[in-house]
Design a protein around this motif. Sequence first.
Motif, PDB file in Angstrom:
ATOM      1  N   TYR A  38       5.621   2.486 -13.385  1.00 57.08           N
ATOM      2  CA  TYR A  38       4.163   1.972 -12.779  1.00 57.08           C
ATOM      3  C   TYR A  38       2.643   3.064 -12.714  1.00 57.08           C
ATOM      4  O   TYR A  38       3.910   4.699 -12.492  1.00 57.08           O
ATOM      5  CB  TYR A  38       4.154   1.252 -11.944  1.00 57.08           C
ATOM      6  CG  TYR A  38       5.224   0.210 -11.778  1.00 57.08           C
ATOM      7  CD1 TYR A  38       4.823  -0.503 -11.255  1.00 57.08           C
ATOM      8  CD2 TYR A  38       6.506   0.380 -11.383  1.00 57.08           C
ATOM      9  CE1 TYR A  38       5.796  -2.116 -11.541  1.00 57.08           C
ATOM     10  CE2 TYR A  38       7.761  -0.404 -11.719  1.00 57.08           C
ATOM     11  CZ  TYR A  38       6.887  -1.584 -11.356  1.00 57.08           C
ATOM     12  OH  TYR A  38       8.146  -2.711 -11.726  1.00 57.08           O
ATOM     13  N   GLU A  39       2.110   2.291 -13.305  1.00 55.09           N
ATOM     14  CA  GLU A  39       0.939   4.150 -13.481  1.00 55.09           C
ATOM     15  C   GLU A  39      -0.210   3.266 -12.286  1.00 55.09           C
ATOM     16  O   GLU A  39      -0.453   2.126 -12.604  1.00 55.09           O
ATOM     17  CB  GLU A  39       0.586   4.369 -14.183  1.00 55.09           C
ATOM     18  CG  GLU A  39       1.315   5.367 -15.456  1.00 55.09           C
ATOM     19  CD  GLU A  39       1.432   5.556 -15.939  1.00 55.09           C
ATOM     20  OE1 GLU A  39       0.837   7.524 -16.584  1.00 55.09           O
ATOM     21  OE2 GLU A  39       0.971   4.655 -16.978  1.00 55.09           O
ATOM     22  N   VAL A  40      -0.744   3.881 -11.792  1.00 51.89           N
ATOM     23  CA  VAL A  40      -2.476   3.461 -11.195  1.00 51.89           C
ATOM     24  C   VAL A  40      -3.332   3.494 -11.726  1.00 51.89           C
ATOM     25  O   VAL A  40      -3.570   4.088 -12.754  1.00 51.89           O
ATOM     26  CB  VAL A  40      -2.726   4.147  -9.836  1.00 51.89           C
ATOM     27  CG1 VAL A  40      -4.473   3.462  -9.139  1.00 51.89           C
ATOM     28  CG2 VAL A  40      -1.750   4.967  -8.749  1.00 51.89           C
ATOM     29  N   THR A  41      -3.976   1.861 -12.003  1.00 53.41           N
ATOM     30  CA  THR A  41      -5.162   1.866 -12.582  1.00 53.41           C
ATOM     31  C   THR A  41      -6.712   2.003 -12.985  1.00 53.41           C
ATOM     32  O   THR A  41      -6.390   2.595 -11.815  1.00 53.41           O
ATOM     33  CB  THR A  41      -5.374   0.132 -13.380  1.00 53.41           C
ATOM     34  OG1 THR A  41      -5.642  -0.429 -12.134  1.00 53.41           O
ATOM     35  CG2 THR A  41      -4.116  -0.217 -13.991  1.00 53.41           C
ATOM     36  N   GLY A  42      -7.170   2.400 -13.270  1.00 52.11           N
ATOM     37  CA  GLY A  42      -9.138   2.629 -12.962  1.00 52.11           C
ATOM     38  C   GLY A  42      -9.634   1.675 -12.140  1.00 52.11           C
ATOM     39  O   GLY A  42     -10.248   2.257 -10.691  1.00 52.11           O
ATOM     40  N   SER A  43     -10.188   0.379 -12.208  1.00 52.26           N
ATOM     41  CA  SER A  43      -9.473   0.031 -10.567  1.00 52.26           C
ATOM     42  C   SER A  43      -9.146   0.277  -9.298  1.00 52.26           C
ATOM     43  O   SER A  43      -9.345   0.470  -8.250  1.00 52.26           O
ATOM     44  CB  SER A  43      -9.094  -1.538 -10.973  1.00 52.26           C
ATOM     45  OG  SER A  43      -9.801  -2.175 -11.906  1.00 52.26           O
ATOM     46  N   VAL A 101       0.832  -1.277  -0.344  1.00 51.45           N
ATOM     47  CA  VAL A 101      -0.192  -0.861   0.066  1.00 51.45           C
ATOM     48  C   VAL A 101       0.856   1.403  -0.065  1.00 51.45           C
ATOM     49  O   VAL A 101       0.565   2.259  -0.646  1.00 51.45           O
ATOM     50  CB  VAL A 101      -0.791   0.063   0.915  1.00 51.45           C
ATOM     51  CG1 VAL A 101      -1.838   1.263   1.403  1.00 51.45           C
ATOM     52  CG2 VAL A 101      -1.636  -1.090   0.800  1.00 51.45           C
ATOM     53  N   THR A 102       1.796   1.033   0.494  1.00 54.82           N
ATOM     54  CA  THR A 102       2.525   2.358   0.470  1.00 54.82           C
ATOM     55  C   THR A 102       3.411   2.538  -0.750  1.00 54.82           C
ATOM     56  O   THR A 102       3.427   3.566  -1.608  1.00 54.82           O
ATOM     57  CB  THR A 102       4.361   2.558   1.506  1.00 54.82           C
ATOM     58  OG1 THR A 102       3.430   2.007   3.100  1.00 54.82           O
ATOM     59  CG2 THR A 102       5.149   3.297   1.192  1.00 54.82           C
ATOM     60  N   ALA A 103       3.847   1.685  -1.038  1.00 53.24           N
ATOM     61  CA  ALA A 103       4.192   1.791  -2.938  1.00 53.24           C
ATOM     62  C   ALA A 103       2.937   2.443  -3.945  1.00 53.24           C
ATOM     63  O   ALA A 103       3.255   2.776  -4.952  1.00 53.24           O
ATOM     64  CB  ALA A 103       4.750   0.098  -3.186  1.00 53.24           C
ATOM     65  N   LEU A 104       2.095   1.587  -3.683  1.00 54.34           N
ATOM     66  CA  LEU A 104       0.852   2.221  -4.158  1.00 54.34           C
ATOM     67  C   LEU A 104       0.572   3.632  -3.551  1.00 54.34           C
ATOM     68  O   LEU A 104       0.577   4.276  -5.235  1.00 54.34           O
ATOM     69  CB  LEU A 104      -0.506   1.364  -4.004  1.00 54.34           C
ATOM     70  CG  LEU A 104      -1.902   1.629  -5.046  1.00 54.34           C
ATOM     71  CD1 LEU A 104      -1.549   1.565  -6.076  1.00 54.34           C
ATOM     72  CD2 LEU A 104      -2.869   0.918  -4.223  1.00 54.34           C
ATOM     73  N   GLY A 132      -4.238  -5.875 -10.193  1.00 57.28           N
ATOM     74  CA  GLY A 132      -4.954  -5.511 -11.740  1.00 57.28           C
ATOM     75  C   GLY A 132      -5.102  -3.981 -10.923  1.00 57.28           C
ATOM     76  O   GLY A 132      -5.883  -2.929 -11.628  1.00 57.28           O
ATOM     77  N   LEU A 133      -3.888  -2.964  -9.877  1.00 57.48           N
ATOM     78  CA  LEU A 133      -4.036  -1.841  -9.778  1.00 57.48           C
ATOM     79  C   LEU A 133      -3.290  -0.794  -9.834  1.00 57.48           C
ATOM     80  O   LEU A 133      -3.259   0.591 -10.154  1.00 57.48           O
ATOM     81  CB  LEU A 133      -3.755  -1.866  -7.630  1.00 57.48           C
ATOM     82  CG  LEU A 133      -4.496  -2.693  -7.131  1.00 57.48           C
ATOM     83  CD1 LEU A 133      -4.298  -3.555  -5.116  1.00 57.48           C
ATOM     84  CD2 LEU A 133      -6.268  -2.672  -7.076  1.00 57.48           C
ATOM     85  N   VAL A 134      -2.189  -2.160 -10.656  1.00 60.72           N
ATOM     86  CA  VAL A 134      -1.288  -0.795 -11.382  1.00 60.72           C
ATOM     87  C   VAL A 134      -1.025  -1.413 -12.592  1.00 60.72           C
ATOM     88  O   VAL A 134      -1.314  -2.600 -12.962  1.00 60.72           O
ATOM     89  CB  VAL A 134      -0.063  -0.429 -10.608  1.00 60.72           C
ATOM     90  CG1 VAL A 134       0.019   0.314  -8.877  1.00 60.72           C
ATOM     91  CG2 VAL A 134       0.677  -2.221 -10.331  1.00 60.72           C
TER      92      VAL A 134
END
Length: 160
Positions: free
Chosen positions: A68-73, A16-19, A55-57
């Motif tokens: 890395y990029e955050v996806t819509g999900s 979650v820290t990475a996200l 599927g979060l990034v």
Amino acid sequence: MPTISELSDVLDWAAVTALRAIDERDGAGLDALVDATGLDRERVANRCQQLSTLGLVTETEVDGGTVYEVTGSGHGAIGSGLYDEYDLVGEADLDELAAQVAELLERRDELQAQVEDLERDAVELRERAELQFGDRADVSEEFESLLADVKSLERALDEG
């Protein structure tokens, strides 16, 4: 897409820290994420792979490596309170916590001084009571009980 509860079961605070670091930077490479999170490179790479698998990034290959990029999900999970499931502490929170700890330590020191004053007063009062009432057992018992309570307070403050 997995629910927040399911994600909470799978993701640890490092993931979650990475996200969050990816989200705050609108995408980032591994080096930037290592710098931003303070985690070691292998751990960040592992968590980014995990986030990608869920599927979060997304992973985009560029000349300098993977971005890395955050996806819509991912944004959906974040908006649904994913960060709230973790106790992520930011710099401002750390400063506030440090101030609260300092205040508590100061209050503890004040309490210790008050307990020491209380003990001195109790001993002094016991001596005066012994002069006035002699060796009455009930008076002695009351003062022994009071002094035991004071000692108990001292121990509790010392342990705290």
